[in-house]
Design a protein around this motif. Structure first.
Motif, PDB file in Angstrom:
ATOM      1  N   UNK A  75      42.903  35.601  -4.747  1.00 28.84           N
ATOM      2  CA  UNK A  75      42.477  34.230  -4.492  1.00 28.84           C
ATOM      3  C   UNK A  75      43.622  33.274  -4.794  1.00 28.84           C
ATOM      4  N   UNK A  76      43.712  32.219  -4.003  1.00 26.41           N
ATOM      5  CA  UNK A  76      44.728  31.199  -4.247  1.00 26.41           C
ATOM      6  C   UNK A  76      44.050  29.892  -4.639  1.00 26.41           C
ATOM      7  N   UNK A  77      44.852  28.968  -5.137  1.00 25.24           N
ATOM      8  CA  UNK A  77      44.317  27.675  -5.547  1.00 25.24           C
ATOM      9  C   UNK A  77      44.281  26.678  -4.407  1.00 25.24           C
ATOM     10  N   UNK A  78      44.878  27.034  -3.258  1.00 24.53           N
ATOM     11  CA  UNK A  78      44.814  26.162  -2.086  1.00 24.53           C
ATOM     12  C   UNK A  78      44.790  27.021  -0.829  1.00 24.53           C
ATOM     13  N   UNK A  79      44.273  26.469   0.244  1.00 25.33           N
ATOM     14  CA  UNK A  79      44.190  27.189   1.512  1.00 25.33           C
ATOM     15  C   UNK A  79      45.595  27.542   1.977  1.00 25.33           C
ATOM     16  N   UNK A  80      45.813  28.815   2.275  1.00 27.29           N
ATOM     17  CA  UNK A  80      47.119  29.277   2.728  1.00 27.29           C
ATOM     18  C   UNK A  80      48.112  29.504   1.601  1.00 27.29           C
ATOM     19  N   UNK A  81      47.687  29.292   0.368  1.00 23.33           N
ATOM     20  CA  UNK A  81      48.581  29.460  -0.777  1.00 23.33           C
ATOM     21  C   UNK A  81      48.728  30.920  -1.164  1.00 23.33           C
ATOM     22  N   UNK A  82      49.680  31.178  -2.056  1.00 21.33           N
ATOM     23  CA  UNK A  82      49.910  32.529  -2.547  1.00 21.33           C
ATOM     24  C   UNK A  82      48.773  32.917  -3.498  1.00 21.33           C
ATOM     25  N   UNK A  83      48.195  34.095  -3.295  1.00 20.44           N
ATOM     26  CA  UNK A  83      47.118  34.565  -4.148  1.00 20.44           C
ATOM     27  C   UNK A  83      47.583  34.800  -5.568  1.00 20.44           C
ATOM     28  N   UNK A  84      46.792  34.336  -6.535  1.00 20.14           N
ATOM     29  CA  UNK A  84      47.189  34.491  -7.932  1.00 20.14           C
ATOM     30  C   UNK A  84      46.146  35.210  -8.777  1.00 20.14           C
ATOM     31  N   UNK A  85      44.939  35.417  -8.241  1.00 20.03           N
ATOM     32  CA  UNK A  85      43.892  36.064  -9.035  1.00 20.03           C
ATOM     33  C   UNK A  85      43.198  37.120  -8.182  1.00 20.03           C
ATOM     34  N   UNK A  86      43.258  38.373  -8.600  1.00 18.91           N
ATOM     35  CA  UNK A  86      42.710  39.496  -7.841  1.00 18.91           C
ATOM     36  C   UNK A  86      41.201  39.602  -8.041  1.00 18.91           C
ATOM     37  N   UNK A  87      40.460  39.694  -6.925  1.00 21.23           N
ATOM     38  CA  UNK A  87      39.032  39.999  -6.983  1.00 21.23           C
ATOM     39  C   UNK A  87      38.788  41.248  -6.151  1.00 21.23           C
ATOM     40  N   UNK A  88      37.826  42.055  -6.571  1.00 23.09           N
ATOM     41  CA  UNK A  88      37.519  43.307  -5.892  1.00 23.09           C
ATOM     42  C   UNK A  88      36.269  43.172  -5.044  1.00 23.09           C
ATOM     43  N   UNK A  89      36.148  44.063  -4.094  1.00 25.30           N
ATOM     44  CA  UNK A  89      34.952  44.116  -3.264  1.00 25.30           C
ATOM     45  C   UNK A  89      33.733  44.266  -4.169  1.00 25.30           C
ATOM     46  N   UNK A 114      34.412  31.546 -16.938  1.00 27.01           N
ATOM     47  CA  UNK A 114      34.529  31.225 -15.515  1.00 27.01           C
ATOM     48  C   UNK A 114      35.861  30.532 -15.264  1.00 27.01           C
ATOM     49  N   UNK A 115      36.623  31.089 -14.337  1.00 26.54           N
ATOM     50  CA  UNK A 115      37.904  30.521 -13.913  1.00 26.54           C
ATOM     51  C   UNK A 115      37.644  29.745 -12.622  1.00 26.54           C
ATOM     52  N   UNK A 116      37.882  28.450 -12.656  1.00 27.15           N
ATOM     53  CA  UNK A 116      37.561  27.571 -11.533  1.00 27.15           C
ATOM     54  C   UNK A 116      38.814  27.190 -10.750  1.00 27.15           C
ATOM     55  N   UNK A 117      38.621  26.676  -9.561  1.00 23.87           N
ATOM     56  CA  UNK A 117      39.722  26.087  -8.800  1.00 23.87           C
ATOM     57  C   UNK A 117      40.314  26.969  -7.723  1.00 23.87           C
ATOM     58  N   UNK A 118      39.638  28.040  -7.335  1.00 24.84           N
ATOM     59  CA  UNK A 118      40.156  28.923  -6.289  1.00 24.84           C
ATOM     60  C   UNK A 118      39.502  28.611  -4.948  1.00 24.84           C
ATOM     61  N   UNK A 119      40.096  29.136  -3.893  1.00 22.69           N
ATOM     62  CA  UNK A 119      39.567  29.013  -2.534  1.00 22.69           C
ATOM     63  C   UNK A 119      39.311  30.412  -1.999  1.00 22.69           C
ATOM     64  N   UNK A 120      38.241  30.558  -1.193  1.00 18.08           N
ATOM     65  CA  UNK A 120      37.939  31.832  -0.548  1.00 18.08           C
ATOM     66  C   UNK A 120      37.332  31.547   0.822  1.00 18.08           C
TER      67      UNK A 120
END
Length: 139
Positions: A75-89, A114-120
């Motif tokens: 997940x990244x903090x902005x649309x099109x940004x570099x992913x910084x937090x891994x989430x699994x299926x 809860x870590x806030x501020x990501x985009x998906x």
């Protein structure tokens, strides 16, 4: 007043009373159960108290709803940004459907807090807030 909660981490134990000595059951990740203030919870025919309420969250809270991730990704903090937090299926996240913009929504993920501020991408999640009590959220 009771609310509908979901278990976000394995190991939420339910005890007969608030001394937390006699175990009734252990709720698995993804379980949707009835939660009341003071740690009282009900799942199927199990009733009791938990001291692990921080490992659960409401299925609906303000504008956020719970959802399952369909695809493992960063997940990244902005649309099109570099992913910084891994989430699994199948990981449980919270999304704000009202924040939809260019196919993305605001997202929070659980990592002890809860870590806030990501985009998906909205297409990469399955909303679960309409699931009934006593069910299990899964893909």
């Amino acid at each position: 007043m009771a609310q509908k909660n979901i278990v976000v981490e394995n190991g939420v134990k339910v005890y007969t009373d608030k001394t937390y000595k006699k175990l009734v059951t252990e709720l698995a990740k993804g379980v949707i159960f009835k939660y009341a203030s003071g740690g009282y919870c009900e799942f199927k025919n199990f009733k009791g108290y938990t001291n692990r309420a921080k490992w659960t969250c409401p299925t609906v809270s303000g504008s956020y709803v719970v959802a399952l991730v369909k695809v493992s990704q960063k997940l990244s903090e902005k649309v099109g940004g570099k992913g910084i937090f891994q989430v699994s299926k199948s990981e449980i996240v919270r999304i704000d459907p009202h924040s939809l913009k260019n196919g993305y929504v605001n997202c929070a993920t659980f990592n002890d807090v809860w870590e806030w501020g990501f985009k998906i991408k909205i297409a990469d999640v399955k909303r679960c807030e309409t699931l009934a009590y006593n069910s299990i959220a899964k893909l």
